[in-house]
Motif scaffolding. Structure first.
Motif, PDB file in Angstrom:
ATOM      1  N   UNK A 168      -2.487 -18.606   8.502  1.00  0.00           N
ATOM      2  CA  UNK A 168      -3.313 -19.078   7.385  1.00  0.00           C
ATOM      3  C   UNK A 168      -4.514 -18.182   7.126  1.00  0.00           C
ATOM      4  N   UNK A 169      -4.438 -16.949   7.589  1.00  0.00           N
ATOM      5  CA  UNK A 169      -5.587 -16.051   7.440  1.00  0.00           C
ATOM      6  C   UNK A 169      -5.772 -15.663   5.966  1.00  0.00           C
ATOM      7  N   UNK A 170      -7.021 -15.734   5.544  1.00  0.00           N
ATOM      8  CA  UNK A 170      -7.358 -15.429   4.154  1.00  0.00           C
ATOM      9  C   UNK A 170      -8.123 -14.118   4.077  1.00  0.00           C
ATOM     10  N   UNK A 171      -8.016 -13.475   2.933  1.00  0.00           N
ATOM     11  CA  UNK A 171      -8.746 -12.240   2.681  1.00  0.00           C
ATOM     12  C   UNK A 171     -10.239 -12.575   2.637  1.00  0.00           C
ATOM     13  N   UNK A 172     -11.068 -11.956   3.494  1.00  0.00           N
ATOM     14  CA  UNK A 172     -12.486 -12.318   3.539  1.00  0.00           C
ATOM     15  C   UNK A 172     -13.246 -12.002   2.246  1.00  0.00           C
ATOM     16  N   UNK A 173     -12.726 -11.085   1.427  1.00  0.00           N
ATOM     17  CA  UNK A 173     -13.421 -10.735   0.197  1.00  0.00           C
ATOM     18  C   UNK A 173     -12.881 -11.511  -1.009  1.00  0.00           C
ATOM     19  N   UNK A 174     -11.848 -12.315  -0.794  1.00  0.00           N
ATOM     20  CA  UNK A 174     -11.278 -13.140  -1.859  1.00  0.00           C
ATOM     21  C   UNK A 174     -11.021 -14.535  -1.288  1.00  0.00           C
ATOM     22  N   UNK A 175     -12.073 -15.325  -1.123  1.00  0.00           N
ATOM     23  CA  UNK A 175     -11.938 -16.640  -0.494  1.00  0.00           C
ATOM     24  C   UNK A 175     -10.800 -17.452  -1.130  1.00  0.00           C
ATOM     25  N   UNK A 176     -10.003 -18.029  -0.253  1.00  0.00           N
ATOM     26  CA  UNK A 176      -8.891 -18.844  -0.715  1.00  0.00           C
ATOM     27  C   UNK A 176      -7.600 -18.085  -0.922  1.00  0.00           C
ATOM     28  N   UNK A 207      -4.697 -16.182   0.501  1.00  0.00           N
ATOM     29  CA  UNK A 207      -4.059 -15.964   1.789  1.00  0.00           C
ATOM     30  C   UNK A 207      -3.301 -14.638   1.795  1.00  0.00           C
ATOM     31  N   UNK A 208      -3.315 -13.971   2.939  1.00  0.00           N
ATOM     32  CA  UNK A 208      -2.533 -12.747   3.066  1.00  0.00           C
ATOM     33  C   UNK A 208      -1.043 -13.039   2.939  1.00  0.00           C
ATOM     34  N   UNK A 209      -0.626 -14.262   3.234  1.00  0.00           N
ATOM     35  CA  UNK A 209       0.785 -14.620   3.108  1.00  0.00           C
ATOM     36  C   UNK A 209       1.260 -14.583   1.661  1.00  0.00           C
ATOM     37  N   UNK A 210       0.343 -14.539   0.708  1.00  0.00           N
ATOM     38  CA  UNK A 210       0.694 -14.484  -0.712  1.00  0.00           C
ATOM     39  C   UNK A 210       0.934 -13.057  -1.207  1.00  0.00           C
ATOM     40  N   UNK A 211       0.670 -12.063  -0.371  1.00  0.00           N
ATOM     41  CA  UNK A 211       0.851 -10.674  -0.789  1.00  0.00           C
ATOM     42  C   UNK A 211       2.339 -10.349  -0.950  1.00  0.00           C
ATOM     43  N   UNK A 212       2.667  -9.569  -1.949  1.00  0.00           N
ATOM     44  CA  UNK A 212       4.043  -9.169  -2.229  1.00  0.00           C
ATOM     45  C   UNK A 212       4.656  -8.428  -1.039  1.00  0.00           C
ATOM     46  N   UNK A 213       3.875  -7.657  -0.324  1.00  0.00           N
ATOM     47  CA  UNK A 213       4.382  -6.850   0.795  1.00  0.00           C
ATOM     48  C   UNK A 213       5.031  -7.708   1.878  1.00  0.00           C
ATOM     49  N   UNK A 214       4.657  -8.972   1.978  1.00  0.00           N
ATOM     50  CA  UNK A 214       5.214  -9.847   3.012  1.00  0.00           C
ATOM     51  C   UNK A 214       6.726 -10.024   2.824  1.00  0.00           C
ATOM     52  N   UNK A 215       7.205  -9.827   1.614  1.00  0.00           N
ATOM     53  CA  UNK A 215       8.633 -10.005   1.317  1.00  0.00           C
ATOM     54  C   UNK A 215       9.476  -8.802   1.735  1.00  0.00           C
ATOM     55  N   UNK A 216       8.862  -7.751   2.246  1.00  0.00           N
ATOM     56  CA  UNK A 216       9.574  -6.522   2.625  1.00  0.00           C
ATOM     57  C   UNK A 216      10.584  -6.805   3.736  1.00  0.00           C
ATOM     58  N   UNK A 217      11.845  -6.514   3.459  1.00  0.00           N
ATOM     59  CA  UNK A 217      12.891  -6.773   4.453  1.00  0.00           C
ATOM     60  C   UNK A 217      13.054  -5.614   5.430  1.00  0.00           C
ATOM     61  N   UNK A 218      12.258  -4.579   5.303  1.00  0.00           N
ATOM     62  CA  UNK A 218      12.366  -3.421   6.180  1.00  0.00           C
ATOM     63  C   UNK A 218      11.642  -3.567   7.504  1.00  0.00           C
ATOM     64  N   UNK A 219      11.038  -4.720   7.734  1.00  0.00           N
ATOM     65  CA  UNK A 219      10.329  -4.980   8.985  1.00  0.00           C
ATOM     66  C   UNK A 219      11.247  -5.840   9.848  1.00  0.00           C
ATOM     67  N   UNK A 220      11.697  -5.260  10.962  1.00  0.00           N
ATOM     68  CA  UNK A 220      12.681  -5.934  11.804  1.00  0.00           C
ATOM     69  C   UNK A 220      12.060  -6.382  13.120  1.00  0.00           C
ATOM     70  N   UNK A 221      12.343  -7.614  13.500  1.00  0.00           N
ATOM     71  CA  UNK A 221      11.883  -8.103  14.793  1.00  0.00           C
ATOM     72  C   UNK A 221      12.586  -7.289  15.872  1.00  0.00           C
ATOM     73  N   UNK A 222      11.814  -6.634  16.733  1.00  0.00           N
ATOM     74  CA  UNK A 222      12.363  -5.796  17.798  1.00  0.00           C
ATOM     75  C   UNK A 222      12.399  -6.547  19.119  1.00  0.00           C
TER      76      UNK A 222
END
Length: 173
Positions: free
Chosen positions: A134-142, A144-159
């Motif tokens: 639930x971490x939020x961007x400190x310069x944009x209150x409210x 959430x980093x989870x709302x960033x488009x980059x989170x949808x990147x499927x190129x990050x694999x659990x190792x």
């Protein structure tokens, strides 16, 4: 005490060993306590792509040192673990970046926090959100980093799944 989040990556040699030793060095440093370590993720390189894939983790630390001193500690850890800065975004034994330092907004010549490109990098955000969903961007209150488009990147694999700091520190490369 300040909560800070750091990203650690490695793509040269024994990548797991470098990650574990970086976390161990930070954890054993006076004034820095590692509270959480994400699972380990494997990702293709960004920027300079003619290099091996990276292993990445994000850690949460509690610290009494200032942001500039934390940066110096991180750079010392990189140096001890053989980091050479020859190619921008090039291969490295270990790379430590301060992502967030409390809610501070820092714009110095040698340090910008929040990290200026973290919101674009799935290899940073996915491990970060694992340990701080639930971490939020400190310069944009409210916002959430989870709302960033980059989170949808499927190129990050659990190792490798990690179950706490002590589990991580016992891993062998």
């Amino acid at each position: 005490m300040t909560l800070a989040y750091l990203s650690i990556g490695s793509n040269i040699g024994d990548r797991l060993h470098h990650l574990v030793e970086a976390v161990r060095a930070l954890h054993s440093h006076d004034g820095v306590e590692v509270l959480a370590v994400s699972s380990i993720y494997e990702t293709a390189p960004v920027g300079y792509t003619d290099q091996a894939d990276f292993l990445n983790v994000t850690i949460r630390v509690e610290t009494v040192v200032g942001a500039q001193e934390l940066l110096a500690i991180c750079q010392q850890v990189e140096q001890v673990l053989g980091r050479e800065r020859t190619i921008r975004w090039g291969p490295r034994t270990v790379d430590l970046d301060i992502l967030l330092y409390g809610t501070d907004n820092i714009e110095a010549e040698n340090l910008v926090v929040p990290h200026p490109r973290m919101h674009e990098r799935a290899f940073v955000l996915i491990p970060l959100l694992e340990i701080a969903p639930l971490i939020a961007h400190p310069m944009a209150p409210g916002k959430l980093y989870s709302e960033e488009v980059a989170v949808q990147d499927s190129g990050v694999l659990l190792w490798k799944k990690v179950d706490g700091v002590e589990h991580f520190l016992r891993l062998k490369g």
